[in-house]
Design a protein around this motif. Sequence first.
Motif, PDB file in Angstrom:
ATOM      1  N   ILE A  46       0.850  -1.196   0.000  1.00 53.82           N
ATOM      2  CA  ILE A  46       0.000   0.000   0.000  1.00 53.82           C
ATOM      3  C   ILE A  46       0.884   1.243   0.000  1.00 53.82           C
ATOM      4  N   VAL A  47       0.633   2.122  -0.963  1.00 47.79           N
ATOM      5  CA  VAL A  47       1.289   3.428  -1.013  1.00 47.79           C
ATOM      6  C   VAL A  47       0.220   4.494  -0.811  1.00 47.79           C
ATOM      7  N   ILE A  48       0.356   5.264   0.241  1.00 45.32           N
ATOM      8  CA  ILE A  48      -0.584   6.355   0.500  1.00 45.32           C
ATOM      9  C   ILE A  48      -0.197   7.544  -0.366  1.00 45.32           C
ATOM     10  N   LEU A  49      -1.175   8.108  -1.107  1.00 41.78           N
ATOM     11  CA  LEU A  49      -0.960   9.319  -1.912  1.00 41.78           C
ATOM     12  C   LEU A  49      -2.064  10.288  -1.545  1.00 41.78           C
ATOM     13  N   THR A  50      -1.693  11.312  -0.776  1.00 40.21           N
ATOM     14  CA  THR A  50      -2.709  12.183  -0.200  1.00 40.21           C
ATOM     15  C   THR A  50      -2.261  13.631  -0.232  1.00 40.21           C
TER      16      THR A  50
ATOM     17  N   ASP B  58       4.490   3.091   2.123  1.00 40.75           N
ATOM     18  CA  ASP B  58       5.065   4.410   1.857  1.00 40.75           C
ATOM     19  C   ASP B  58       3.957   5.444   1.944  1.00 40.75           C
ATOM     20  N   TYR B  59       4.377   6.691   2.091  1.00 41.98           N
ATOM     21  CA  TYR B  59       3.447   7.819   2.236  1.00 41.98           C
ATOM     22  C   TYR B  59       3.958   8.959   1.376  1.00 41.98           C
ATOM     23  N   LEU B  60       3.188   9.354   0.358  1.00 40.19           N
ATOM     24  CA  LEU B  60       3.588  10.418  -0.557  1.00 40.19           C
ATOM     25  C   LEU B  60       2.582  11.554  -0.503  1.00 40.19           C
ATOM     26  N   SER B  61       3.116  12.781  -0.665  1.00 39.86           N
ATOM     27  CA  SER B  61       2.256  13.969  -0.725  1.00 39.86           C
ATOM     28  C   SER B  61       1.972  14.312  -2.187  1.00 39.86           C
ATOM     29  N   LYS B  62       0.714  14.592  -2.496  1.00 36.26           N
ATOM     30  CA  LYS B  62       0.345  14.989  -3.859  1.00 36.26           C
ATOM     31  C   LYS B  62       1.045  16.277  -4.258  1.00 36.26           C
ATOM     32  N   ASN B  63       1.413  17.078  -3.272  1.00 37.72           N
ATOM     33  CA  ASN B  63       2.052  18.357  -3.577  1.00 37.72           C
ATOM     34  C   ASN B  63       3.479  18.199  -4.075  1.00 37.72           C
ATOM     35  N   HIS B  64       4.103  17.044  -3.794  1.00 38.05           N
ATOM     36  CA  HIS B  64       5.519  16.903  -4.123  1.00 38.05           C
ATOM     37  C   HIS B  64       5.835  15.673  -4.969  1.00 38.05           C
TER      38      HIS B  64
ATOM     39  N   GLN C 292       6.592  -2.785  -2.952  1.00 39.34           N
ATOM     40  CA  GLN C 292       6.538  -4.222  -3.227  1.00 39.34           C
ATOM     41  C   GLN C 292       7.703  -4.940  -2.542  1.00 39.34           C
ATOM     42  N   GLU C 293       8.869  -4.307  -2.571  1.00 40.49           N
ATOM     43  CA  GLU C 293      10.039  -4.916  -1.931  1.00 40.49           C
ATOM     44  C   GLU C 293       9.824  -5.022  -0.422  1.00 40.49           C
ATOM     45  N   ARG C 294       9.311  -3.948   0.176  1.00 44.96           N
ATOM     46  CA  ARG C 294       9.106  -3.970   1.624  1.00 44.96           C
ATOM     47  C   ARG C 294       8.047  -5.008   2.018  1.00 44.96           C
ATOM     48  N   LYS C 295       6.978  -5.092   1.213  1.00 43.12           N
ATOM     49  CA  LYS C 295       5.941  -6.073   1.512  1.00 43.12           C
ATOM     50  C   LYS C 295       6.478  -7.492   1.374  1.00 43.12           C
ATOM     51  N   TYR C 296       7.329  -7.698   0.385  1.00 45.04           N
ATOM     52  CA  TYR C 296       7.931  -9.024   0.211  1.00 45.04           C
ATOM     53  C   TYR C 296       8.787  -9.386   1.425  1.00 45.04           C
ATOM     54  N   ILE C 297       9.570  -8.402   1.898  1.00 52.08           N
ATOM     55  CA  ILE C 297      10.399  -8.650   3.087  1.00 52.08           C
ATOM     56  C   ILE C 297       9.515  -8.984   4.283  1.00 52.08           C
ATOM     57  N   GLU C 298       8.422  -8.256   4.411  1.00 50.16           N
ATOM     58  CA  GLU C 298       7.496  -8.502   5.520  1.00 50.16           C
ATOM     59  C   GLU C 298       6.928  -9.923   5.442  1.00 50.16           C
ATOM     60  N   GLN C 299       6.579 -10.350   4.222  1.00 50.13           N
ATOM     61  CA  GLN C 299       6.038 -11.696   4.055  1.00 50.13           C
ATOM     62  C   GLN C 299       7.061 -12.760   4.442  1.00 50.13           C
ATOM     63  N   GLN C 300       8.308 -12.509   4.024  1.00 50.26           N
ATOM     64  CA  GLN C 300       9.349 -13.475   4.364  1.00 50.26           C
ATOM     65  C   GLN C 300       9.574 -13.546   5.863  1.00 50.26           C
TER      66      GLN C 300
ATOM     67  N   GLU D 159      11.402  -5.266  13.848  1.00 49.98           N
ATOM     68  CA  GLU D 159      11.846  -3.986  14.382  1.00 49.98           C
ATOM     69  C   GLU D 159      12.801  -3.298  13.413  1.00 49.98           C
ATOM     70  N   THR D 160      13.689  -4.095  12.791  1.00 50.61           N
ATOM     71  CA  THR D 160      14.611  -3.545  11.795  1.00 50.61           C
ATOM     72  C   THR D 160      13.852  -2.966  10.613  1.00 50.61           C
ATOM     73  N   GLN D 161      12.852  -3.696  10.140  1.00 49.20           N
ATOM     74  CA  GLN D 161      12.072  -3.219   9.005  1.00 49.20           C
ATOM     75  C   GLN D 161      11.344  -1.921   9.335  1.00 49.20           C
ATOM     76  N   ALA D 162      10.849  -1.829  10.576  1.00 46.13           N
ATOM     77  CA  ALA D 162      10.095  -0.637  10.965  1.00 46.13           C
ATOM     78  C   ALA D 162      10.983   0.586  11.106  1.00 46.13           C
ATOM     79  N   LYS D 163      12.264   0.363  11.459  1.00 49.30           N
ATOM     80  CA  LYS D 163      13.124   1.492  11.787  1.00 49.30           C
ATOM     81  C   LYS D 163      14.168   1.836  10.736  1.00 49.30           C
ATOM     82  N   TYR D 164      14.428   0.909   9.803  1.00 53.22           N
ATOM     83  CA  TYR D 164      15.552   1.127   8.895  1.00 53.22           C
ATOM     84  C   TYR D 164      15.115   1.090   7.439  1.00 53.22           C
ATOM     85  N   ASP D 165      15.768   1.931   6.655  1.00 59.15           N
ATOM     86  CA  ASP D 165      15.546   1.981   5.215  1.00 59.15           C
ATOM     87  C   ASP D 165      16.107   0.712   4.573  1.00 59.15           C
TER      88      ASP D 165
END
Length: 584
Positions: free
Chosen positions: A88-92, A110-116, A130-138, A154-160
């Motif tokens: 899910i990518v938020i675009l608001t 991810d979270y994106l602003s329509k303004n930018h 998609q990559e992050r969701k795949y990592i989460e599934q694994q 915890e690593t996924q939540a805190k690190y790029d």
Amino acid sequence: MYLRQREGLSDIFLMAEDNPADAELVTEMLRQAFDSRYTIVCVDCFSKVMEALADGTFQALILDMNLPDQSGIDNIAQLGAYYPNLPIVILTGQDDLNSAIDALQSGAQDYLSKNHVTPEILARSLRYAQERKYIEQQLKKALDDAAYRNIQLETQAKYDPLTRLPNRTYFHDAANRVLHRAMRLVKQVALLYFDLNGFKKVNDAYGHLIGDKLLQQISIRLTDVVRENDFLARLGGDEFVVITDVLDSKQEIYPLVKRIQGQFDHVFEIDAHQIVIRPAIGVAFFPEADSLDLLIKQADSAMYEAKEDVINPVCFYTDQLAAQFARTQKIEVELGRALTRGELTSRFQPVIDTAQTDRILVEALMRWYSPKLGWISPNEFIPVAEFTPAINEITRQAVKDAAGFYNALIHLQDKIDKIAINVCASQLSSRYFCRLFLQWLEEFALPKDKICLELTERQIVENADTCRDQITLLQQHGIQIALDDFGSGYSSITHLLDLPLNILKLDRKLLDRIDQNERNQALTAGIIEMASRLNMKVVAEGIERPEEYKVAVELGCHYLQGFGIAKPLSIDEVAVFYHRAQSD
């Protein structure tokens, strides 16, 4: 619900967006980002999202936070419960750090602003979602090892995932702790906000894979130079941030800035490519900025100021920038009210046709008087409006005023040649805007062949690829396109060959005291000759003295404009001006 189908594709996206204009913009961005190789299903409410997901499989969902039947963070949680494998990518339109954190913590990738958002950012976000969701599934498959699973989550939540640096969420938590400690100790904290000048060119030249490897190398170098107690994070894209440990004085920040700059003195070698790139760094301080949100905004503002300095792109947030920032915030608030109150009106500056002086040409220039802020220059409010929905409302007002001008001079309509209206490249890069503009001309019964759209040289050069098709579309309807401020420092002859332009408007710096400057005369004469060979007309802007008028005519300028001819006038004043001009 509607479907955009492309041939032979594997990328299928679902988009929930109830604003048709925003849906069209996102669709166009996907076309640019994936070279038309995608399928998108668009729905306008949350219930249809659930129906679509029940019927099909999608690589990712692009979700607006505010839908007519159901809105907010609960939507993400509900989707996660029913479709745990869906990225899910938020675009608001909500450009709010706290909302972004809430969305990410609720399960969005991810979270994106329509303004930018841009096509490049949207493509990268979908790929990483998609990559992050795949990592989460694994990670979820490792149910037999609860300790391992918790560490990885915890690593996924805190690190790029790309650079392994702390991400935006982790940075927000850590930065607030630093500010609380600084407040308790009555100390200072510095925030360094920086991105990479020319990073888009690297991606365009070598591809996103090389760009990603460059970001990884930069992250390693930066990690080596920040102090042990400083906090380095990647916010996204090519944006990095460092929040320092508490400081006794601002001067302590200088060695850190120098060390960061020094890491870019050496070439980056990636897959046989040698890449030279440098950061633009903005610095702001706590407690001058008394919250993390304000600290980020001030450092971000300073960073964009730093980009103007090619030699040493570092800027410390100053009192002047602070005042400018505060005024910009006020303008943004008042602008929405001004449009509903009818505070914005157009004035019309006459343009002289040197071959047919009886022809009527004017440029519609928007003016704003705010009862609260006084007269506000277009140089202030247009940049604020440019990346918000207000810019289209301003342009619509300009079209309405132009129609009023055209109809008020009904006895002179056969003399009216062109009415120029200013637009932004961010508008002209959208096919939706072009259709909307044509609708406005129909709505106000304004003949298309009487209209010329003006863009500044910098805007159109920076957006040449996305503007080209829309320029051609408008010209097919008889609308002319003018390139304003030509020769202001962004010129490229190749852009004149690439873009189907009708008119060049010479930057006023070329005409200033041109009667006394032989080099400017030679340059102007060359531009006029070149433009004529390319079937373009030339406007000399900024004519203020009779001597400048005379030389511009002698050099062959087709049109003349400036305060020496006439200032921007009301409709009645324009009629008087041309009546006098014809009498003379």
